[in-house]
Design a protein around this motif. Structure first.
Motif, PDB file in Angstrom:
ATOM      1  N   GLY A  30      11.274  10.409  -9.942  1.00  0.00           N
ATOM      2  CA  GLY A  30      10.610   9.796 -11.097  1.00  0.00           C
ATOM      3  C   GLY A  30      10.838  10.600 -12.361  1.00  0.00           C
ATOM      4  O   GLY A  30      11.224  10.058 -13.404  1.00  0.00           O
TER       5      GLY A  30
ATOM      6  N   ALA B 250      13.544   9.610 -15.352  1.00  0.00           N
ATOM      7  CA  ALA B 250      12.950   9.424 -16.681  1.00  0.00           C
ATOM      8  C   ALA B 250      13.625  10.329 -17.701  1.00  0.00           C
ATOM      9  O   ALA B 250      13.846   9.935 -18.847  1.00  0.00           O
ATOM     10  CB  ALA B 250      11.451   9.705 -16.623  1.00  0.00           C
TER      11      ALA B 250
ATOM     12  N   ARG C 114       0.826  -1.199   0.000  1.00  0.00           N
ATOM     13  CA  ARG C 114       0.000   0.000   0.000  1.00  0.00           C
ATOM     14  C   ARG C 114       0.864   1.256   0.000  1.00  0.00           C
ATOM     15  O   ARG C 114       0.616   2.210  -0.727  1.00  0.00           O
ATOM     16  CB  ARG C 114      -0.863  -0.031   1.259  1.00  0.00           C
ATOM     17  N   THR C 115       1.911   1.231   0.818  1.00  0.00           N
ATOM     18  CA  THR C 115       2.821   2.373   0.881  1.00  0.00           C
ATOM     19  C   THR C 115       3.442   2.615  -0.491  1.00  0.00           C
ATOM     20  O   THR C 115       3.513   3.753  -0.955  1.00  0.00           O
ATOM     21  CB  THR C 115       3.933   2.106   1.908  1.00  0.00           C
ATOM     22  N   ALA C 116       3.866   1.551  -1.127  1.00  0.00           N
ATOM     23  CA  ALA C 116       4.496   1.707  -2.438  1.00  0.00           C
ATOM     24  C   ALA C 116       3.486   2.211  -3.469  1.00  0.00           C
ATOM     25  O   ALA C 116       3.779   3.109  -4.258  1.00  0.00           O
ATOM     26  CB  ALA C 116       5.100   0.384  -2.885  1.00  0.00           C
ATOM     27  N   LEU C 117       2.281   1.665  -3.435  1.00  0.00           N
ATOM     28  CA  LEU C 117       1.282   2.058  -4.429  1.00  0.00           C
ATOM     29  C   LEU C 117       0.940   3.539  -4.318  1.00  0.00           C
ATOM     30  O   LEU C 117       0.600   4.179  -5.294  1.00  0.00           O
ATOM     31  CB  LEU C 117       0.006   1.232  -4.244  1.00  0.00           C
ATOM     32  N   ARG C 118       1.049   4.052  -3.118  1.00  0.00           N
ATOM     33  CA  ARG C 118       0.719   5.446  -2.900  1.00  0.00           C
ATOM     34  C   ARG C 118       1.610   6.356  -3.745  1.00  0.00           C
ATOM     35  O   ARG C 118       1.207   7.453  -4.122  1.00  0.00           O
ATOM     36  CB  ARG C 118       0.903   5.769  -1.420  1.00  0.00           C
ATOM     37  N   TYR C 119       2.826   5.905  -4.024  1.00  0.00           N
ATOM     38  CA  TYR C 119       3.751   6.769  -4.759  1.00  0.00           C
ATOM     39  C   TYR C 119       3.771   6.483  -6.255  1.00  0.00           C
ATOM     40  O   TYR C 119       4.554   7.071  -6.984  1.00  0.00           O
ATOM     41  CB  TYR C 119       5.155   6.676  -4.142  1.00  0.00           C
ATOM     42  N   VAL C 120       2.916   5.573  -6.684  1.00  0.00           N
ATOM     43  CA  VAL C 120       2.848   5.326  -8.133  1.00  0.00           C
ATOM     44  C   VAL C 120       2.369   6.568  -8.886  1.00  0.00           C
ATOM     45  O   VAL C 120       3.014   6.980  -9.857  1.00  0.00           O
ATOM     46  CB  VAL C 120       1.970   4.096  -8.451  1.00  0.00           C
ATOM     47  N   PRO C 121       1.270   7.210  -8.457  1.00  0.00           N
ATOM     48  CA  PRO C 121       0.830   8.372  -9.256  1.00  0.00           C
ATOM     49  C   PRO C 121       1.861   9.501  -9.361  1.00  0.00           C
ATOM     50  O   PRO C 121       2.185   9.904 -10.492  1.00  0.00           O
ATOM     51  CB  PRO C 121      -0.447   8.829  -8.537  1.00  0.00           C
ATOM     52  N   PRO C 122       2.423  10.010  -8.256  1.00  0.00           N
ATOM     53  CA  PRO C 122       3.392  11.097  -8.459  1.00  0.00           C
ATOM     54  C   PRO C 122       4.605  10.662  -9.272  1.00  0.00           C
ATOM     55  O   PRO C 122       5.078  11.414 -10.133  1.00  0.00           O
ATOM     56  CB  PRO C 122       3.791  11.518  -7.038  1.00  0.00           C
ATOM     57  N   ALA C 123       5.101   9.449  -9.022  1.00  0.00           N
ATOM     58  CA  ALA C 123       6.300   9.004  -9.728  1.00  0.00           C
ATOM     59  C   ALA C 123       6.038   8.827 -11.221  1.00  0.00           C
ATOM     60  O   ALA C 123       6.794   9.311 -12.068  1.00  0.00           O
ATOM     61  CB  ALA C 123       6.808   7.691  -9.116  1.00  0.00           C
ATOM     62  N   VAL C 124       4.956   8.145 -11.528  1.00  0.00           N
ATOM     63  CA  VAL C 124       4.689   7.837 -12.936  1.00  0.00           C
ATOM     64  C   VAL C 124       4.279   9.090 -13.706  1.00  0.00           C
ATOM     65  O   VAL C 124       4.717   9.309 -14.838  1.00  0.00           O
ATOM     66  CB  VAL C 124       3.606   6.749 -13.045  1.00  0.00           C
ATOM     67  N   PHE C 125       3.452   9.918 -13.105  1.00  0.00           N
ATOM     68  CA  PHE C 125       3.034  11.120 -13.822  1.00  0.00           C
ATOM     69  C   PHE C 125       4.229  12.035 -14.075  1.00  0.00           C
ATOM     70  O   PHE C 125       4.352  12.616 -15.154  1.00  0.00           O
ATOM     71  CB  PHE C 125       1.927  11.853 -13.065  1.00  0.00           C
ATOM     72  N   ALA C 126       5.112  12.151 -13.078  1.00  0.00           N
ATOM     73  CA  ALA C 126       6.309  12.972 -13.295  1.00  0.00           C
ATOM     74  C   ALA C 126       7.175  12.365 -14.383  1.00  0.00           C
ATOM     75  O   ALA C 126       7.719  13.076 -15.228  1.00  0.00           O
ATOM     76  CB  ALA C 126       7.098  13.104 -11.993  1.00  0.00           C
ATOM     77  N   ALA C 127       7.281  11.037 -14.389  1.00  0.00           N
ATOM     78  CA  ALA C 127       8.089  10.371 -15.411  1.00  0.00           C
ATOM     79  C   ALA C 127       7.479  10.554 -16.798  1.00  0.00           C
ATOM     80  O   ALA C 127       8.177  10.531 -17.804  1.00  0.00           O
ATOM     81  CB  ALA C 127       8.236   8.885 -15.085  1.00  0.00           C
TER      82      ALA C 127
ATOM     83  N   ALA D 270       9.089  11.339  -4.739  1.00  0.00           N
ATOM     84  CA  ALA D 270       8.688  10.393  -5.788  1.00  0.00           C
ATOM     85  C   ALA D 270       8.616  11.088  -7.144  1.00  0.00           C
ATOM     86  O   ALA D 270       9.095  10.557  -8.153  1.00  0.00           O
ATOM     87  CB  ALA D 270       7.339   9.766  -5.436  1.00  0.00           C
TER      88      ALA D 270
END
Lengths: 114, 293
Positions: free
Chosen positions: B207, B211, A43-56, B203
């Motif tokens: 990220g 990238a 859950r902790t990791a999933l929380r950072y998927v949106p900021p990380a992926v959107f920034a990427a 993050a």
């Protein structure tokens, strides 16, 4: 950029992504009662998927590294992106963000830097 | 009946699906749809530009129905990335829906598996966030299935129409207009509200930075590598600062894992929604919750 993959391959990718996405959606709806919830670490990791992926997704398409700092900073995409970012931050409005960002890009491309 | 428009009244003979709640859900989704439309337009246009046929562009919206992952897949296929990278990237982007699924599951627990299977298809950032807000509102009693379907169908319909419109309108726009720049702008509008504390800043910075550095990386894996590096950075900063935002939410219904991710994705899209949410239900429209099955 246009894909060189065949239409069949594109369909296959769409289908696989669609099935995987549906599986993610159904996962806990289906498992509820058998698996109680997402483990805290996950859950902790999933929380950072949106900021990380959107920034990427954003940064490499907005920032273009040029030979000089000035050329890097005054690139039309970066300037337009920063303006759009301010709009997103102040208004939270997707449509307005796109309109301001595209407007700024066109202004820079066709008027200012033309 | 699932395919019918949620906005016009259905025949009164439909049993067990309170239409008022279906409509209430659709109505509560309207402000969010304003954010979905430009996103869908971009998805339709971007697909064409990447060499998709119009049918593939629309078919993707039907089969995947998850905008951010669609745009990423479109871009990766457009640049001839390896298929595994395209698929994996899309899956990583959509992993956040695990949280929604887990968080909303307690509310759906009494439904038949078949019903759950149908409801799962329209589980999105928006349908999750809006429905959960209504379920948790002590002043509202909505039929859970009908309300959720109302939101889900409104979102689904607008997404399909917007994608198709993007396909139609996008054809013939000269490439020097740089319309594909609209895609990162949409992601930017999603990114800003997702950055809300130090770990999420870390993050995003890591990220985005990774990238950018990995732009020339083999197999177009920059997005995947950057995204994963960003997640690791977020977790590390959360550990280091002792900010326990994601882990201690408890497993209570509606208080579960989705609630952080939901805020991060939808607060911007929703900002206009909250007030209307409270008034959208007709007075005296009490109805028992929809877990009759």
């Amino acid at each position: 950029m246009t894909t060189s993959y065949s239409p069949g391959t594109v369909w296959a990718v769409v289908l696989v992504v669609g099935i995987a996405t549906y599986g993610i959606r159904l996962s806990f709806l289906y498992l509820f009662g058998r698996v109680e919830s997402v483990p805290p670490r996950v859950r902790t990791a999933l929380r950072y998927v949106p900021p990380a992926v959107f920034a990427a997704l954003v940064v490499p398409r907005v920032v273009t590294v040029e030979p000089t700092l000035a050329a890097t900073l005054f690139d039309e995409r970066l300037v337009a992106g920063v303006l759009a970012g301010v709009v997103a931050w102040r208004t939270g409005d997707i449509a307005l963000t796109v309109v301001v960002g595209m407007g700024a890009l066109w202004l820079l491309r066709f008027v200012v830097l033309a | 009946m699932r395919g019918s428009s949620p906005l016009r009244s259905l025949p009164r003979s439909v049993p067990s699906l309170p239409l008022a709640d279906l409509r209430a859900g659709a109505r509560d989704a309207v402000p969010i749809i304003l954010g979905i439309v430009p996103f869908g337009l971009v998805a339709g246009y971007a697909a064409l530009e990447a060499g998709f046929s119009p049918l593939q562009a629309v078919g993707m919206s039907v089969l995947v129905f998850a905008g951010a992952s669609q745009l990423a897949t479109i871009e990766l296929l457009g640049s001839d990335a390896p298929l595994a990278v395209a698929v994996l990237t899309a899956v990583v982007i959509n992993l956040r829906m695990l949280m929604y699924s887990a968080s909303i599951a307690p509310y759906f627990r009494s439904f038949r598996t078949r019903t759950k299977a149908g409801l799962a298809y329209v589980l999105t950032d928006q349908s999750y966030a809006i429905s959960l807000a209504a379920y948790r509102d002590p002043d509202r009693e909505v039929d859970r299935r009908a309300y959720y379907l109302g939101v889900g169908l409104a979102v689904w319909t607008s997404w399909q129409v917007a994608t198709a419109a993007g396909v139609l309108l996008g054809t013939g726009v000269p490439p020097e207009w740089g319309l594909s720049f609209a895609a990162p702008l949409v992601f930017l509008a999603l990114l800003i509200p997702a950055v809300e504390d130090r770990p999420s800043v870390a993050a995003a910075v890591v990220g985005g930075g990774v990238a950018l550095l990995a732009r020339g990386a083999p197999y177009d894996s920059g997005l995947l590598v950057g995204g994963l590096a960003g997640v690791v950075a977020g977790v590390a900063v959360e550990r280091a600062t002792g900010v326990d935002v994601g882990g201690s939410d408890g497993d209570l219904p509606g208080h579960g894992p989705g609630h952080d991710g939901d805020r991060s994705r939808t607060s911007a899209e929703d900002r206009g929604r909250v007030p209307g949410d409270d008034h959208s239900r007709a007075p005296g429209d009490d109805r028992s919750r929809g877990d009759a099955e």
